[in-house]
Design a protein around this motif. Structure first.
Motif: not given
Length: 139
Positions: A18-31
């Motif tokens: 969950f943490v990695f998912f939120n950190i990695y996709y925080r500023d990306k257009m595709r989540n």
């Protein structure tokens, strides 16, 4: 106190995806990326099963059910099935007194989660279905 530390370590392994998912996709257009979910969930499941506390001889406690649920909710049925196969194979490799019972319970829980997942996707009351699945997995 040692058992408490090991249980907290298991919770940490459960929240890593969950943490990695939120950190990695925080500023990306595709989540969304199934490969990212598979890699993080697989690594966390191996860590959780490798460093699982042993309550009694041969009976281990780990949090693989939560990681499979994460894969099912965010990655879909294919991702969850890959995680289930990984969990079953690694549990068989670890062995122990409760191996076959643990594998059977994991398979039955997975089938129940699939039934709930179909309703989860169609419902607006997602919290209710997550609570029901968590209750099933914790038993």
């Amino acid at each position: 106190m040692s058992l408490l530390k090991e249980v907290i370590l298991q919770w940490f392994f459960a929240i890593i995806p969950f943490v990695f998912f939120n950190i990695y996709y925080r500023d990306k257009m595709r989540n969304y990326s199934r490969s990212f979910i598979i890699i993080t969930s697989s690594a966390c499941m191996i860590l959780a099963m490798t460093f699982a506390p042993s309550v009694t001889n041969g009976m281990i406690f780990d949090i693989r059910h939560v990681i499979i649920l994460f894969g099912l909710v965010y990655g879909g049925i294919e991702v969850a099935l890959l995680l289930l196969i990984e969990a079953l194979v690694y549990r068989y490799y670890l062995g122990g007194q409760g191996t076959w019972v643990a594998m059977l319970i994991l398979a039955v829980n997975f089938l129940l989660a699939l039934l709930i997942y179909k309703h989860y996707k169609a419902s607006y009351r997602k919290t209710l279905y997550l609570f029901m699945t968590s209750a099933i997995f914790s038993s």
